[in-house]
Structure formats: C-alpha cells, structure tokens
Design a protein around this motif. Structure first.
Motif, PDB file in Angstrom:
ATOM      1  N   GLY A 163      31.038  54.154  57.691  1.00 37.80           N
ATOM      2  CA  GLY A 163      30.635  52.897  57.179  1.00 37.80           C
ATOM      3  C   GLY A 163      30.952  52.277  58.147  1.00 37.80           C
ATOM      4  O   GLY A 163      30.332  50.856  58.001  1.00 37.80           O
ATOM      5  N   ALA A 164      31.466  52.102  58.927  1.00 39.12           N
ATOM      6  CA  ALA A 164      32.181  50.920  60.222  1.00 39.12           C
ATOM      7  C   ALA A 164      30.831  50.930  61.192  1.00 39.12           C
ATOM      8  O   ALA A 164      29.934  49.471  60.845  1.00 39.12           O
ATOM      9  CB  ALA A 164      32.938  51.236  61.033  1.00 39.12           C
ATOM     10  N   ASP A 165      29.944  51.853  61.291  1.00 43.96           N
ATOM     11  CA  ASP A 165      29.011  52.206  61.553  1.00 43.96           C
ATOM     12  C   ASP A 165      28.015  51.283  61.579  1.00 43.96           C
ATOM     13  O   ASP A 165      26.964  50.101  61.948  1.00 43.96           O
ATOM     14  CB  ASP A 165      28.176  53.384  62.244  1.00 43.96           C
ATOM     15  CG  ASP A 165      29.159  53.931  63.582  1.00 43.96           C
ATOM     16  OD1 ASP A 165      30.188  52.895  64.479  1.00 43.96           O
ATOM     17  OD2 ASP A 165      29.031  54.774  63.611  1.00 43.96           O
ATOM     18  N   TYR A 166      27.782  51.504  59.903  1.00 38.45           N
ATOM     19  CA  TYR A 166      26.855  50.546  59.018  1.00 38.45           C
ATOM     20  C   TYR A 166      27.011  49.616  59.159  1.00 38.45           C
ATOM     21  O   TYR A 166      25.742  48.896  58.720  1.00 38.45           O
ATOM     22  CB  TYR A 166      26.603  51.610  57.875  1.00 38.45           C
ATOM     23  CG  TYR A 166      25.961  51.162  56.825  1.00 38.45           C
ATOM     24  CD1 TYR A 166      24.076  50.732  56.711  1.00 38.45           C
ATOM     25  CD2 TYR A 166      26.438  49.607  56.010  1.00 38.45           C
ATOM     26  CE1 TYR A 166      23.765  50.314  55.564  1.00 38.45           C
ATOM     27  CE2 TYR A 166      25.551  48.865  55.065  1.00 38.45           C
ATOM     28  CZ  TYR A 166      23.772  49.881  55.527  1.00 38.45           C
ATOM     29  OH  TYR A 166      24.278  48.442  53.826  1.00 38.45           O
ATOM     30  N   ALA A 167      28.330  48.986  58.631  1.00 39.39           N
ATOM     31  CA  ALA A 167      28.382  47.602  58.601  1.00 39.39           C
ATOM     32  C   ALA A 167      28.223  46.685  60.496  1.00 39.39           C
ATOM     33  O   ALA A 167      27.267  45.835  60.566  1.00 39.39           O
ATOM     34  CB  ALA A 167      30.047  46.847  58.211  1.00 39.39           C
ATOM     35  N   GLU A 168      28.329  47.510  61.371  1.00 38.08           N
ATOM     36  CA  GLU A 168      27.746  46.502  62.252  1.00 38.08           C
ATOM     37  C   GLU A 168      26.292  46.658  62.464  1.00 38.08           C
ATOM     38  O   GLU A 168      25.762  45.829  62.722  1.00 38.08           O
ATOM     39  CB  GLU A 168      28.513  47.233  63.395  1.00 38.08           C
ATOM     40  CG  GLU A 168      30.063  47.475  64.052  1.00 38.08           C
ATOM     41  CD  GLU A 168      30.299  47.607  65.156  1.00 38.08           C
ATOM     42  OE1 GLU A 168      29.831  49.078  65.458  1.00 38.08           O
ATOM     43  OE2 GLU A 168      31.578  48.316  65.229  1.00 38.08           O
ATOM     44  N   LYS A 210      32.950  58.746  56.303  1.00 35.97           N
ATOM     45  CA  LYS A 210      32.377  59.917  56.461  1.00 35.97           C
ATOM     46  C   LYS A 210      30.820  59.793  57.014  1.00 35.97           C
ATOM     47  O   LYS A 210      30.048  58.940  56.649  1.00 35.97           O
ATOM     48  CB  LYS A 210      31.787  60.495  55.389  1.00 35.97           C
ATOM     49  CG  LYS A 210      31.204  62.054  54.543  1.00 35.97           C
ATOM     50  CD  LYS A 210      31.024  61.670  52.979  1.00 35.97           C
ATOM     51  CE  LYS A 210      32.514  61.919  52.465  1.00 35.97           C
ATOM     52  NZ  LYS A 210      31.828  62.856  51.057  1.00 35.97           N
ATOM     53  N   PRO A 211      30.259  60.612  57.614  1.00 32.70           N
ATOM     54  CA  PRO A 211      29.265  60.117  58.001  1.00 32.70           C
ATOM     55  C   PRO A 211      28.151  60.111  57.209  1.00 32.70           C
ATOM     56  O   PRO A 211      27.873  61.779  57.325  1.00 32.70           O
ATOM     57  CB  PRO A 211      28.763  61.249  59.253  1.00 32.70           C
ATOM     58  CG  PRO A 211      30.121  61.288  60.147  1.00 32.70           C
ATOM     59  CD  PRO A 211      31.069  61.173  58.586  1.00 32.70           C
ATOM     60  N   LEU A 212      26.963  59.534  57.244  1.00 39.32           N
ATOM     61  CA  LEU A 212      26.032  59.489  56.245  1.00 39.32           C
ATOM     62  C   LEU A 212      24.376  58.922  56.460  1.00 39.32           C
ATOM     63  O   LEU A 212      24.871  58.356  57.453  1.00 39.32           O
ATOM     64  CB  LEU A 212      26.265  58.969  53.997  1.00 39.32           C
ATOM     65  CG  LEU A 212      27.312  59.037  54.278  1.00 39.32           C
ATOM     66  CD1 LEU A 212      28.043  58.795  52.466  1.00 39.32           C
ATOM     67  CD2 LEU A 212      27.904  60.762  53.607  1.00 39.32           C
ATOM     68  N   PRO A 213      23.255  59.148  55.611  1.00 35.05           N
ATOM     69  CA  PRO A 213      22.322  58.895  56.277  1.00 35.05           C
ATOM     70  C   PRO A 213      21.950  57.255  56.226  1.00 35.05           C
ATOM     71  O   PRO A 213      22.030  57.015  55.090  1.00 35.05           O
ATOM     72  CB  PRO A 213      20.529  59.773  55.533  1.00 35.05           C
ATOM     73  CG  PRO A 213      21.824  60.960  54.957  1.00 35.05           C
ATOM     74  CD  PRO A 213      22.907  59.911  55.360  1.00 35.05           C
ATOM     75  N   LEU A 214      21.161  56.807  57.011  1.00 34.27           N
ATOM     76  CA  LEU A 214      21.142  55.486  56.965  1.00 34.27           C
ATOM     77  C   LEU A 214      20.456  54.781  55.561  1.00 34.27           C
ATOM     78  O   LEU A 214      21.021  54.234  54.956  1.00 34.27           O
ATOM     79  CB  LEU A 214      20.038  54.946  57.706  1.00 34.27           C
ATOM     80  CG  LEU A 214      19.863  53.292  58.563  1.00 34.27           C
ATOM     81  CD1 LEU A 214      21.487  52.628  58.243  1.00 34.27           C
ATOM     82  CD2 LEU A 214      19.050  52.829  59.355  1.00 34.27           C
ATOM     83  N   ALA A 215      19.506  55.782  55.015  1.00 26.77           N
ATOM     84  CA  ALA A 215      18.988  55.023  53.942  1.00 26.77           C
ATOM     85  C   ALA A 215      20.729  55.858  52.370  1.00 26.77           C
ATOM     86  O   ALA A 215      19.950  55.050  51.490  1.00 26.77           O
ATOM     87  CB  ALA A 215      18.299  56.411  53.512  1.00 26.77           C
ATOM     88  N   SER A 228      35.364  49.214  41.864  1.00 25.38           N
ATOM     89  CA  SER A 228      34.580  49.109  41.730  1.00 25.38           C
ATOM     90  C   SER A 228      33.870  49.176  43.293  1.00 25.38           C
ATOM     91  O   SER A 228      32.800  50.204  43.138  1.00 25.38           O
ATOM     92  CB  SER A 228      34.084  47.846  40.831  1.00 25.38           C
ATOM     93  OG  SER A 228      34.624  46.605  42.148  1.00 25.38           O
ATOM     94  N   LEU A 229      34.286  48.946  44.465  1.00 22.49           N
ATOM     95  CA  LEU A 229      34.231  49.121  45.330  1.00 22.49           C
ATOM     96  C   LEU A 229      34.013  50.440  46.041  1.00 22.49           C
ATOM     97  O   LEU A 229      33.887  51.071  47.732  1.00 22.49           O
ATOM     98  CB  LEU A 229      35.169  48.613  46.990  1.00 22.49           C
ATOM     99  CG  LEU A 229      34.390  46.901  46.278  1.00 22.49           C
ATOM    100  CD1 LEU A 229      36.051  45.562  47.542  1.00 22.49           C
ATOM    101  CD2 LEU A 229      33.630  46.251  45.705  1.00 22.49           C
ATOM    102  N   LYS A 230      34.473  51.871  45.311  1.00 24.79           N
ATOM    103  CA  LYS A 230      34.788  52.732  45.699  1.00 24.79           C
ATOM    104  C   LYS A 230      33.586  53.524  46.282  1.00 24.79           C
ATOM    105  O   LYS A 230      33.831  54.201  47.328  1.00 24.79           O
ATOM    106  CB  LYS A 230      35.545  53.450  44.698  1.00 24.79           C
ATOM    107  CG  LYS A 230      37.018  53.370  44.633  1.00 24.79           C
ATOM    108  CD  LYS A 230      38.115  54.710  43.437  1.00 24.79           C
ATOM    109  CE  LYS A 230      39.329  54.226  44.044  1.00 24.79           C
ATOM    110  NZ  LYS A 230      39.525  54.599  43.078  1.00 24.79           N
ATOM    111  N   PRO A 231      32.261  53.013  46.166  1.00 23.71           N
ATOM    112  CA  PRO A 231      31.065  54.281  46.013  1.00 23.71           C
ATOM    113  C   PRO A 231      30.815  54.144  47.926  1.00 23.71           C
ATOM    114  O   PRO A 231      30.330  54.924  48.596  1.00 23.71           O
ATOM    115  CB  PRO A 231      29.904  53.320  45.258  1.00 23.71           C
ATOM    116  CG  PRO A 231      30.516  53.172  44.180  1.00 23.71           C
ATOM    117  CD  PRO A 231      32.050  52.435  44.396  1.00 23.71           C
ATOM    118  N   VAL A 232      31.548  52.707  48.235  1.00 20.06           N
ATOM    119  CA  VAL A 232      31.492  52.500  49.712  1.00 20.06           C
ATOM    120  C   VAL A 232      32.750  52.919  49.916  1.00 20.06           C
ATOM    121  O   VAL A 232      32.599  53.926  51.568  1.00 20.06           O
ATOM    122  CB  VAL A 232      30.695  51.390  49.796  1.00 20.06           C
ATOM    123  CG1 VAL A 232      30.923  51.071  50.868  1.00 20.06           C
ATOM    124  CG2 VAL A 232      29.882  50.384  49.340  1.00 20.06           C
TER     125      VAL A 232
END
Length: 962
Positions: A524-529, A466-471, A456-460
């Motif tokens: 994902g790591a950048d977004y989490a930070e 993978k670099p993705l837009p912040l939105a 269930s966590l796979k969407p994240v």
C-alpha cells in the motif's frame, strides 16, 4: 524552384496567413476546404480558425484542413493520402511506457522509492524522445565513453542506459508497439515519400515551423518543392548583413531558420514576403533584430545613429521593474484588466515562470476574470485529486487525525449521508476525540461513528502491507472512493467523475488501469507513492468558461498567436532564456559527440520567441528585482536591448528610455494598500458585575495584573484554546511528565527513603514515559534528561531529610476566600522545616520567573500559595507560617537542576501579595473597570494565548520595542 515565404515579426501571423488564403480563393470560400495547412501546435490551429472567421466577412465557408506537426500525438498526426503501411505498429501509450520504464529502473535499483523511479522513468522517456527526434541510435554510446575517456560517473550512466539500448527494444517488441517519436518520424517520412513520388492536386502549406526536428525539416523540403506547396517561415531576418548571418550560432534567434534554409537549399534573398508584401520592416523589428546581433560583430553598435533606428521604435514598448514577484504579478494583473476597458482588445501574458502565472491568475480572479491559462492546474491540486490522495492517507496504518479529518471534511466525502451531515459528524468527532482531551469520558456516539468510518477503509488498510498487483490496488482505490463519496440519495460515481476535472481524472485512471498489467507487486505504501507521483504530473486545462480576451501562455503555446497587448513577464535570467540545467544522462562533450543538440539551442529558441513577441504593437517587459531575499539578474535580452539604446543615445543618465507612460508600478503598490491605515483601538471590555469572575487561581492573578483581557477571554467569554490535532509533546507536556513522577515518588515515600530510591524513582518515571512511547522524542531526548533530574532529586531529597526537612504533601490543592472572592492554587510540594515552618516549592521545567518580578508582585504565585497555607487552605496541612519559597529548575541538561530560593522575607511577600490581590478584587468589582489588554506594555506576558483576539500586533507594542 522552391516556394518559401516569410511573415515579419510585427505582422499578426495567423491573420496574414488567413488573408492570403482568402485572397487566393478569390471569393470562393468553399474552395478553402481543398487546402491542407500544417502548423506547429494545436493552439496555432485553433487560432488560425479564429483568424478565418475574423477575416471572412461573415460569409459561410469551409475551412482548410489544419494539422499540428509539432505534437507527438498519433491521433492528430495522420495524413489520409500517405501510403502508410497498415502493419506499422502503434505508438505505446505514455502511461504504459512510463510504468514499464519505472519497472526496469526499480529492478536495477531495488532500494529506490517507486515515486522516484516514476520520475526517473519520465526523464528517461524524454531522453528517448530526444534521441529519436534527432534520428539517432544508441549503438555508438559505449564507444563514445571509451573514446572520450570520461569520468566514472558517466561510465556508470552509460551502463544504466542499457535499459534503453538492450532491454527496452525487447519490451517494445513484446508490446507490439514503437515509441511515439519513432512513429511520428515514420509517418512524416511516409508522407514525404508519398508527396515526392506524386505531388498532391491541392494546396499544401507548412506555416510557422522552423524545422528544428529532422523529420519535419525533410517534410518541409518536400512541401517547398511541390507545385502547390509553400513553406511560410516566422520572422526571417532578411535585413541582416551577410557577415553577421555567417556568425549566427545556436544562441541566436535566427539559428533554426538558418539551418532550415540550408536544408532546403534556399538563399535568404530568394525567400519572399507572404502576400507579396514590399513594405520595409518596422523600426521596432529593426531595433530588436539589432539587439540580437551576434557577439562577434557587436562592434557595429558603435556606428549606430538615430537615423538608423528612429525613436518611434520605442512607441508601444515599455519596461516595468518591480521590487518583488508579488508586486510584478499585481502590475501584470492591472495591465491585463485595463486592456478589457477597450472593446474587442485582447491581452496576453507570456512567461515561462509558472509561479508568476499562477499569481497573476489568482489576482485576476478577484475581479471575476478566469484567464485562459495554458499551464492549467495539476490534477493533484483539484478537489478530485485531493480526494483520491486523502483516501490513501487516511487508510494508511500511520494515519494521523489530520489525515482522517482531511478526508471526512472533503466536499466529496459523504459516507452514505448528505455532505453536510458528514462534515457535522466530522466536526463532532474532532472535538470529542482530539480537540477536547480534558474530558474524562469521550462521547460514545462519536467513537462509534468514527470506528465505522475507519472500518469502511479496511479494503485498503487491511491489505496495506501485502504486495498486490497494481491493477488490484487501482480497482480497490476507485471502488473505495466511490463508496465514501456516496450520499443518501446519489451514487459516488455520479458525484466524483462529473465536470471537466472529474472526467479528466476518470480518463487518466482508465488509461492507467489499461497500462497497469504485469507491473511489480506493490504494498500500500508503494502504491501511494507511485499514485501521488503520477497524479502530480497530470494537468487539467478547462475547456469552457474562460475569458475570451485574456490569456496566460508559455512561450511555446504563444507561437503564431497575436494579441493587441503582450506582456512578457519574468524577464530575468533563468526564465528568459530558461536555465539550460544539467542533463542527467550526458555531459556537454558527450551530447556534441553523440549528435544531440547542445543546451544553447534552447537559448536561440527563446530569443526567437522574444523577438516575435516583442514586435507586437503594445508590449510590456516586466521583471522583479528580487526573488525572496535573492537579487535577480535581468535577462540577457534586456541587457542587449539596453546596449543598443545607449548606442543610439536614447538612454540618458538614469532615465529609462523604456519607461512606461502610466504609473503602473505605483498603482500595483496601491492595489492592496488601504486608503488610510487606522489601527483598531485597544480592547476595553466592561462586562457586568454578575459576569465577572468570583474565583481565580494563583497563576491567574499574575495574568490579571499584566493582561486583564486574558482573564476576560478565559473566565468571562469562557474561551479556551483547543488542543492540537497532532498530539505532539511540548514543553508543558514534558513538565507534566516530570511532575507526575516526582509527586508519585513523594507520595510513596513520605518519610524515610528506601536504599534503592533511585531505581524506584526510575521505575515510576518509566511507567509514565510509557504513555508517550509513540513519540520518539520522549525517549530519545527527554528520558536522558529525566535520568539526570532523578539522580539529582534523590540526592537532594536525602540531603534535605538529613537536615530535618520532611515532605508534608505533594500536589497540594488549596482554596481560601478573601472577602467573598475565591483564591485557589496547587503547590507542587509543601515541606516542614526543622523549626516547624513550611517551605513551598514550585517545580519549573522551563523558565523561572525573575526574582525582581516576584518581589515587585507581578509573579505572585508562590506568595499567594503561602497565603493559602497561612489560612489553612490546603487540606491535610495545618495552617502555619511559610518561611521558605523556592523554585526548583529541573532542566536535565549539563546542570541537572538548580534551586532558586526567594531571599525576601516570605511573610512580607505574602502580605504584599494579599494587599495587591484585595486592591485588584476591589478595582474590578466596579462595572466601569475595563479588562484592558496589556495596560503596561513593559509588563507584557511572555506567553499570551489570547493576543490574536486582542489584535495586539495591530495596536500594541511588543516588550522589546518598549
């Protein structure tokens, strides 16, 4: 003529203002609605509304329009009659500004973590506001560095600040916005121009502001000159002599008012008391004002006499010096709680120390008091914030069992089930997959359910690298949170966005989504930070359910606020006044040359707050003498007050003139102390005979002698410590790895050693260590030790076999029965000596038992293994006498290994061990024999997994204390 008034510090500001306006209305309470009152903060506006209700006599009334002019909030700061250009750009949203600045900073420093870039962007935004509030520009910045001939560090800082001087204006232009401080300046300037051109036909009052911001000071100048205008200053000192007034500098409480009066062109003598008050200032105010006398004229203290400041100034003023912050918090909590004993009495704690405020708030909660804490609670510390962070932690590729269980056991987690069922599954998964690792087969149901949860966590997790837009990250994160929070009968969106905290989180996320476009692509790591950094900066303040008479405020929030009992907490340097800190953007000379206020200005503001608050009828000044292990320094305000009290001869010897009448300090100490300390008795369990163990291992026998309670807990209650969630390698695991390698080597080569014995042993060890390759310490720290142990082991093995000592069995399991009692054990290795006798060896990768303890019978492991061998209890090993008992200490350090052979005759040790074991078996066969915890403190085991159950620290003594 300008209309400037003041309200003394010992007068409740809001009440005096409300009384004066009601008097002006002459009984026509509906006339009040025609007036406009400008106040420093939103809280001051709310407090003035309450003051009108208190003094309105229960009559219906239309209150004046009230607006804060000290908050940078476009929606609050708007004057309907100002001719503001409709094309004036809106203020940029704070989140959008921080994200844009973080993007610029990250572009200049590609290696900087994004959470640090976000924090630096927040600091840069504050600096931008500070410059714009002072109505300065950045054009002189580069020439400033050249003229000052500053160090290279500051030159690099100026280059970095080109973000603001060159790039930021372009971005604002593209956004079609301006900075909040700049818009606020324009709105105030437009209003000032409108009133200067045409005076309003209604009452305009600016109350409580010191005009510290140039735009505000300009508006106050206009208001003071209006026919129906008035500026009401808080606590202007009109009794100070002119010589002292001229010496007032940034650190003095009157500095801001002095500057404002100069701006208004008004003399102190021309300022009138609000409500036409003619009474003299109170002795308390006189004492506080005298304590703040500028240092240049402080010699006047030598001339002070009790007649100048009567002792009645000390009535209602007390000081409490506590030993540590927790004791200070307890005393303050008692002071606040006791105030509630008097009907309608209000009490407030004012402190810049957030740690102290949180302690007091927690202590009040024990009595069911939810104080109105202006500091609020960080959103990250609330359930919704923790839930959002837990999702990111569990979805990360390096998620640990702790991360997974933190999410699964969160109150919001449901995974399509009821929350109770979800937590039940989580507990079962915890036991089956991590806690009970000795199981050979793990339950398939738990593995299947946990796999579905991870899916269930796979969407994240699938897009983590993978670099993705912040939105896109935000949208996926929110959708996943709602999915995991969904129960069997309620949508997740209906659960997590409810209540004040949920609404605050939803509003913040909505604001962040609106600001997230065109930001840097993130992993994902950048977004989490970045997400965690932003979340920690958001504070939620409850709107309802708080106690109406108890509040905890910061100095800024309490301006113009009145309470019957005021507690000034944390009266130490660094809090009162606050630490000026180090400006990362400008040095002191740079700030002065640039035109920014010096850090000392904060000291003056803090001093003004202190005088205003300490003038209340009942005041307690509290401080802790120590913070942790570090002594604290009393606030300079306290030291100055003490100097005046000594000059007045009110402090004699060690007697404190401000000593509290009641023993608050003693009560604070007693708050958590029991009336009588009665330790529990030593555990003395006496299980029935049929529940007592009928079989033990040789290692258990030593424990049985030293600590029978551990045998009771393990073999009668069947309690066993759970394995840790984080599968960290400890000393026992290291020993197991080395044991496995050596045992496998002996099994493969029971007779002659091959020429390449060391490479063979290293190959075996490498395979075993591969099982722990996810633990870096296994390879970096323990593998080099194993290499040294292996080299020693091979050399020693060759030497032994050359002397005719041959291995019989490794990892030998044995069992015998002594009069119906089972004894089992495992020997690391059994060798055959040249004379046919046996040698039993125990590998030790940690500590080795003391020889004296072995000979005394308290470490009977090896002698009891010899007893099993003598009885023929080892399968495949014929019964025989043991002549050698030895410990091989395998440390792998400078000394790779060391053999410690027991010198006493093995047969004697064996028979003594047998006699003691038979005595133990006989003694504990009696149902009246208790399984005591550590019957002899001097023999307390070094490692006791059941000491907490026996509450050993409560009633017992450690071995070192014996």
């Amino acid at each position: 003529m300008k209309h400037v008034f003041t309200i003394p510090p010992d007068t409740a500001f809001a009440d005096a203002l409300a009384e004066g306006l009601l008097r002006e209305a002459g009984g026509d309470t509906f006339k009040l609605s025609e007036a406009l009152i400008l106040l420093p903060t939103r809280r001051a506006c709310r407090h003035l509304r309450e003051a009108f209700l208190r003094h309105g006599g229960g009559k219906a009334m239309l209150l004046p329009r009230m607006q804060p002019i000290g908050d940078l909030d476009e929606d609050e700061l708007y004057f309907t009659d100002a001719e503001i250009d409709a094309a004036m750009p809106p203020a940029i949203a704070p989140v959008r500004r921080q994200l844009l600045l973080a993007r610029l900073i990250a572009g200049k420093n590609p290696g900087m973590p994004l959470d640090q870039a976000a924090q630096l962007a927040e600091a840069l935004a504050r600096f931008l506001d500070e410059v714009q509030i002072e109505q300065l520009g950045f054009s002189s910045l580069e020439t400033l560095v050249k003229e000052q001939d500053l160090a290279a560090h500051w030159q690099e800082t100026v280059v970095f600040l080109q973000i603001l001087t060159k790039e930021w204006p372009k971005i604002l232009g593209d956004e079609g916005c301006i900075d909040p401080a700049e818009r606020r300046n324009r709105v105030l300037a437009a209003q000032a121009a409108a009133w200067r051109a045409k005076a309003p036909n209604y009452r305009v009052i600016a109350a409580g502001s010191t005009g510290s911001m140039p735009a505000t000071a300009e508006l106050l100048d206009v208001i003071a000159g209006l026919p129906q205008g008035a500026v009401i200053l808080p606590g202007l000192d009109q009794a100070m002599d002119e010589e002292s007034w001229q010496e007032v500098t940034e650190t003095h409480p009157q500095y801001g008012l002095k500057q404002l009066l100069e701006k208004l062109g008004v003399k102190r003598s021309d300022v009138r008391r609000w409500n036409d008050g003619t009474e003299k200032i109170s002795s308390r105010v006189r004492l506080l004002q005298e304590s703040m006398r500028p240092a240049e004229v402080s010699e006047a203290w030598q001339k002070l006499k009790p007649a100048d400041i009567p002792r009645e100034a000390l009535q209602g003023l007390a000081r409490l010096e506590l030993d540590h912050p927790q004791e200070e918090a307890r005393a303050i909590a008692l002071l606040l709680h006791e105030a509630l004993e008097t009907p309608r009495k209000t009490a407030t704690l004012v402190t810049p120390d957030r740690a102290l405020a949180e302690r007091v708030s927690a202590l009040l909660a024990r009595w069911g008091i939810e104080a109105n804490d202006s500091g609020g609670t960080p959103l990250a510390a609330l359930p919704i914030g923790g839930f959002l962070l837990d999702i990111l932690a569990a979805a990360a590729p390096d998620a640990t069992p702790v991360d997974d269980l933190s999410l699964l056991k969160h109150p919001f987690a449901a995974c399509g089930l009821s929350p109770a069922e979800c937590r039940s599954h989580a507990r079962q998964v915890e036991m089956d997959l991590w806690r009970d690792t000795r199981k050979k087969e793990r339950k398939a149901d738990s593995k299947k359910w946990f796999r579905q949860f991870k899916d269930s966590l796979k969407p994240v997790s699938d897009t983590w690298n993978k670099p993705l837009p912040l939105a896109a990250h935000l949208q996926t994160h929110i959708k996943l949170a709602e999915q995991i929070a969904t129960t069997d009968d309620t949508a997740g969106s209906d659960r997590i966005w409810q209540g004040e905290a949920g609404e605050a989180a939803a509003a913040w996320l909505d604001e962040w989504q609106n600001a997230a476009h065109d930001f840097l692509p993130l992993t994902g790591a950048d977004y989490a930070e970045l997400f965690a950094g932003f979340l920690r900066s958001i504070t939620m303040r409850p709107r309802f359910g708080l106690h109406p008479r108890i509040s905890i405020l910061g100095p800024l929030e309490t301006r113009l606020i009145h309470a019957d009992r005021v507690i000034l907490g944390g009266m130490n340097e660094g809090s009162w006044p606050p630490d000026t800190g180090v400006d990362p953007w400008m040095s002191r000379p740079m700030k002065k040359a640039f035109g920014l206020p010096l850090p000392e200005r904060r000291i003056g503001l803090s001093a003004h707050d202190f005088v205003q608050l300490a003038s209340a009828p009942e005041v307690f000044l509290t401080r802790a003498r120590r913070s942790g292990n570090t002594p604290t320094v009393p606030s300079r305000f306290l030291l100055q007050l003490d100097a005046v009290l000594r000059a007045l001869d009110y402090t004699i010897g060690k007697q404190d003139a401000l000593e509290a009448a009641l023993p608050w300090k003693e009560w604070a100490r007693m708050l958590d102390e029991p009336e009588q300390i009665k330790p529990c008795e030593r555990p003395n369990p006496k299980p029935p005979s049929d529940q007592r163990p009928k079989e033990l291992s040789v290692t258990d026998i030593g424990t049985w002698q030293r600590n029978p309670y551990a045998i009771y807990a393990r073999h009668v209650l069947k309690l066993r410590p759970l394995d840790p969630l984080e599968d960290e390698i400890d000393a026992a695991e290291r020993g197991s790895m080395i044991h496995k390698a050596l045992d496998e080597f002996i099994k493969q080569h029971p007779a002659d050693l091959p020429p390449n014995a060391l490479p063979k042993l290293m190959e075996i060890g490498r395979k075993i260590f591969t099982e722990y390759e996810e633990h870096p310490q296994a390879k970096a720290f323990w593998w080099p030790r194993f290499e040294r142990i292996a080299a020693w082991f091979v050399d020693n093995e060759r030497a032994q076999r050359a002397r005719g000592i041959m291995p019989v069995k490794a990892e030998a399991e044995g069992h015998i029965s002594l009069n119906g009692f089972g004894l089992k054990g495992r020997a690391d290795r059994i060798d055959r000596m040249p004379d046919g006798a046996l040698a039993i060896t125990d590998y030790k990768t940690g500590g080795v038992p003391k020889v004296k303890e072995v000979e005394a019978g308290y470490e009977p492991q090896l002698p009891l293994l010899a007893l099993i061998a003598a009885e023929g209890g080892f399968a495949g090993v014929p019964a025989g006498e043991t002549s050698t008992l030895a410990y091989w200490k395998l440390g792998g350090g400078r000394e790779a290994a060391k053999i410690q052979t027991l010198k006493e005759d093995a047969t004697t040790l064996r028979e003594n061990a047998r006699d003691r074991l038979e005595q133990l078996v006989k003694a504990f066969a009696d149902p009246a024999m208790p399984y005591q915890a550590v019957p002899k403190p001097g023999l307390q085991p070094r490692y006791d997994k059941y000491a907490h159950l026996a509450r050993l620290q409560e009633w017992g003594r450690t071995e070192e204390e014996v």
